[in-house]
Scaffold this motif. Structure first.
Motif, mmCIF file in Angstrom:
data_model
loop_
_atom_site.group_PDB
_atom_site.id
_atom_site.type_symbol
_atom_site.label_atom_id
_atom_site.label_comp_id
_atom_site.label_asym_id
_atom_site.label_seq_id
_atom_site.Cartn_x
_atom_site.Cartn_y
_atom_site.Cartn_z
ATOM 1 N N LEU A 247 0.968 -1.358 -0.080
ATOM 2 C CA LEU A 247 0.108 -0.149 0.001
ATOM 3 C C LEU A 247 0.847 1.406 -0.011
ATOM 4 N N GLY A 248 2.040 1.033 0.223
ATOM 5 C CA GLY A 248 3.070 2.146 0.123
ATOM 6 C C GLY A 248 3.012 3.105 1.319
ATOM 7 N N LEU A 249 2.674 2.762 2.254
ATOM 8 C CA LEU A 249 2.571 3.628 3.633
ATOM 9 C C LEU A 249 3.819 3.662 4.151
ATOM 10 N N ASP A 250 4.195 4.584 5.089
ATOM 11 C CA ASP A 250 5.427 5.028 5.867
ATOM 12 C C ASP A 250 5.690 3.996 6.947
ATOM 13 N N GLU A 251 6.876 3.785 7.007
ATOM 14 C CA GLU A 251 7.284 2.673 8.186
ATOM 15 C C GLU A 251 6.540 3.346 9.656
ATOM 16 N N SER A 252 6.515 4.577 9.597
ATOM 17 C CA SER A 252 6.029 5.056 10.982
ATOM 18 C C SER A 252 4.458 4.642 11.564
ATOM 19 N N CYS A 253 3.939 4.099 10.343
ATOM 20 C CA CYS A 253 2.806 3.537 10.709
ATOM 21 C C CYS A 253 2.684 2.071 11.399
ATOM 22 N N LEU A 254 3.838 1.698 11.458
ATOM 23 C CA LEU A 254 3.921 0.312 12.052
ATOM 24 C C LEU A 254 4.575 0.399 13.535
ATOM 25 N N MET A 255 4.335 -0.380 14.531
ATOM 26 C CA MET A 255 4.635 0.007 16.125
ATOM 27 C C MET A 255 4.666 -1.923 16.411
ATOM 28 N N ARG A 256 5.795 -2.052 17.089
ATOM 29 C CA ARG A 256 6.019 -3.373 17.644
ATOM 30 C C ARG A 256 5.717 -4.425 16.717
ATOM 31 N N CYS A 257 6.225 -4.453 15.399
ATOM 32 C CA CYS A 257 5.828 -5.320 14.428
ATOM 33 C C CYS A 257 7.105 -6.534 14.317
ATOM 34 N N ASP A 258 8.015 -6.558 15.350
ATOM 35 C CA ASP A 258 9.140 -7.416 15.391
ATOM 36 C C ASP A 258 8.741 -8.799 16.479
ATOM 37 N N PRO A 259 8.482 -9.718 15.755
ATOM 38 C CA PRO A 259 7.757 -11.165 16.710
ATOM 39 C C PRO A 259 8.742 -11.498 17.563
ATOM 40 N N ARG A 260 8.444 -11.546 18.925
ATOM 41 C CA ARG A 260 9.333 -11.947 20.003
ATOM 42 C C ARG A 260 8.559 -13.064 20.671
ATOM 43 N N PRO A 261 9.303 -14.056 21.018
ATOM 44 C CA PRO A 261 8.700 -15.264 21.764
ATOM 45 C C PRO A 261 7.944 -14.974 23.005
ATOM 46 N N ASP A 262 8.278 -13.685 23.939
ATOM 47 C CA ASP A 262 7.631 -13.232 25.089
ATOM 48 C C ASP A 262 6.593 -12.013 24.593
ATOM 49 N N PHE A 263 6.278 -11.889 23.475
ATOM 50 C CA PHE A 263 5.528 -10.727 23.061
ATOM 51 C C PHE A 263 6.202 -9.472 23.611
ATOM 52 N N GLY A 264 7.280 -9.297 23.757
ATOM 53 C CA GLY A 264 8.074 -8.280 24.286
ATOM 54 C C GLY A 264 7.544 -7.800 25.542
ATOM 55 N N GLY A 265 7.082 -8.610 26.566
ATOM 56 C CA GLY A 265 6.514 -8.428 27.907
ATOM 57 C C GLY A 265 5.316 -7.955 27.893
ATOM 58 N N CYS A 266 4.849 -7.746 26.664
ATOM 59 C CA CYS A 266 3.124 -7.078 26.543
ATOM 60 C C CYS A 266 2.068 -8.055 26.930
ATOM 61 N N HIS A 267 1.143 -7.888 27.685
ATOM 62 C CA HIS A 267 -0.112 -8.643 27.985
ATOM 63 C C HIS A 267 -0.482 -9.412 26.794
ATOM 64 N N PRO A 268 -0.890 -10.573 26.985
ATOM 65 C CA PRO A 268 -1.306 -11.439 25.721
ATOM 66 C C PRO A 268 -2.633 -11.123 25.289
ATOM 67 N N ASP A 269 -3.385 -10.284 25.918
ATOM 68 C CA ASP A 269 -4.950 -10.098 25.631
ATOM 69 C C ASP A 269 -4.966 -8.793 24.874
ATOM 70 N N PRO A 270 -5.240 -8.391 23.868
ATOM 71 C CA PRO A 270 -4.978 -7.092 22.930
ATOM 72 C C PRO A 270 -6.336 -6.119 23.248
ATOM 73 N N ASN A 271 -6.527 -6.042 24.486
ATOM 74 C CA ASN A 271 -7.329 -4.759 24.676
ATOM 75 C C ASN A 271 -6.913 -3.647 24.985
ATOM 76 N N LEU A 272 -7.858 -2.526 25.066
ATOM 77 C CA LEU A 272 -7.058 -1.198 24.974
ATOM 78 C C LEU A 272 -6.513 -0.784 26.264
ATOM 79 N N THR A 273 -6.633 -1.430 27.204
ATOM 80 C CA THR A 273 -5.901 -1.199 28.399
ATOM 81 C C THR A 273 -4.459 -1.374 28.310
ATOM 82 N N TYR A 274 -4.135 -2.769 27.682
ATOM 83 C CA TYR A 274 -2.585 -3.329 27.173
ATOM 84 C C TYR A 274 -2.139 -2.744 26.128
#
Length: 387
Positions: A92-119
């Motif tokens: 789609l030709g968007l800029d790299e700045s539109c991506l956030m935390r797009c590098d896969p990590r085994p522990d999800f980078g310490g993020c909570h596994p549930d993708p709700n708006l709090t986490y």
């Protein structure tokens, strides 16, 4: 599948088989037996082929370049990150700045596994039109009943299933695998932000992003370059005006001691589900309990039965409009039991649609929490997370 797994007595492994070189060029084939071969594919190309059957990438690419349009995709360090880069940046030709935390990590980078708006607090369709619209829609039982209202108005078959993508998969494959009714193209979603269609048999966050981009592109077709774009908010407000608003909220009580959580669920069953609710007194809020059930499901495709999928308390507000509270135990948290309480209230008056959902549902939450003795049985006076 589970029942069959209990009957397994043994299993076999392959010996003296050529090692698979997963880095081999696409198209490379490795014989595993005399009758079976493993072929290396390009998963990105396969996925893009599927998505390009669903969406008009030429129109989306042009829309993405319009002044005033921006998007932020949070991969949460999951497996979808590299696919997001391929779709949003390369295609789609968007800029790299539109991506956030797009590098896969085994522990999800310490993020909570549930993708709700709090986490994920940093974030604040041709496939259907070609077929004349969806032929079937479905939601998990705890999800908002807003889908039901639209499906009824549009005369689309609507299914309410237990939580779990496998139930959607059966409906998608009704014709293909069981020679029954064809519900494709199919639209479905569950309460934990999972959305998707029949292009694959799994939730697909990138599909959801492209679906919203397609909606926005269509809504802005006749908007001049010097005019402000139609926003998601505008589309949602117009939807509420037509169909009414379903205020919806989820309370998560995480890390609850398991015996206490089960005691609360048992109390709901014995006091309300198995009793006559007409004897339950109405408190000062005027919110009346009108029904209590335990959700079960008979699959319309394969006939399988699933029980004990959540406790539903149905209420009526003084103005006669419906509301409900669903209680479920979940194992998606990090430790202990998570009690999930789903709150929903319908409001058809457009002058009341601007109220924040947690505020609009506060009286209903207080009523339900008192009835199920949340504090007395679990010691919790407030939820860990409100979504």
């Amino acid at each position: 599948l589970y029942e069959r797994s209990l009957e397994l007595k043994s299993f076999k492994t392959l010996e003296h088989v050529e090692d698979l070189d997963l880095e081999a060029p696409v198209g490379s084939a490795f014989a595993s037996t005399e009758t079976s071969t493993v072929t290396i594919i390009d998963q990105f190309e396969e996925y893009m082929t599927s998505l390009k059957d669903c969406f008009d990438f030429e129109k989306l690419s042009a829309f993405a370049k319009r002044p005033g349009f921006s998007i932020l995709f949070d991969g949460m360090h999951g497996a979808g990150g590299p696919f997001a880069r391929r779709v949003l940046i390369t295609e789609l030709g968007l800029d790299e700045s539109c991506l956030m935390r797009c590098d896969p990590r085994p522990d999800f980078g310490g993020c909570h596994p549930d993708p709700n708006l709090t986490y994920a607090a940093e974030l604040a369709i041709p496939h259907f039109s070609k077929a004349g619209g969806p032929k079937g829609v479905a939601r998990s039982m705890p999800s908002s009943a807003a889908l039901d209202v639209v499906a009824e108005a549009q005369h689309i078959p609507c299914f309410i299933t237990p939580t779990g993508w496998k139930f959607f998969g059966n409906l998608m494959s009704s014709k293909e695998m069981f020679d029954k009714t064809d519900y494709t193209p199919f639209l479905c979603g569950e309460e934990s932000f999972g959305t998707g269609s029949d292009h694959i048999r799994e939730k697909d966050g990138l599909w959801a992003v492209l679906a919203w981009m397609s909606i926005l592109q269509k809504a802005n077709e006749d908007v001049g370059l010097d005019q402000p774009l139609v926003q998601v908010k505008d589309i949602v407000i117009n939807h509420w005006k037509k169909y009414g608003r379903h205020f919806y909220c989820r309370y998560d009580f995480e890390g609850v001691e398991s015996d206490a959580a089960n005691s609360m669920m048992d109390l709901i069953r014995s006091s309300f589900v198995e009793n006559d609710v007409s004897s339950v007194a109405v408190d000062s809020s005027g919110i009346k309990l009108v029904d209590a059930t335990e959700f079960g499901y008979v699959d319309p495709v394969d006939g399988s039965e699933t029980s004990q999928q959540g406790l539903i308390l149905s209420f009526e507000y003084p103005n006669g409009l419906p509301a409900r509270v669903v209680f479920r135990l979940s194992g998606t948290g990090s430790s202990g039991a998570t009690i999930r309480m789903y709150l929903e209230r319908f409001e058809k008056d457009p002058t009341k649609h601007d109220e924040a959902a947690p505020v609009a549902l506060k009286s209903l939450a207080d009523r339900a929490l008192a009835m199920v003795q949340m504090t007395e049985l679990t010691g919790r006076t407030s939820p860990t997370v409100i979504t």
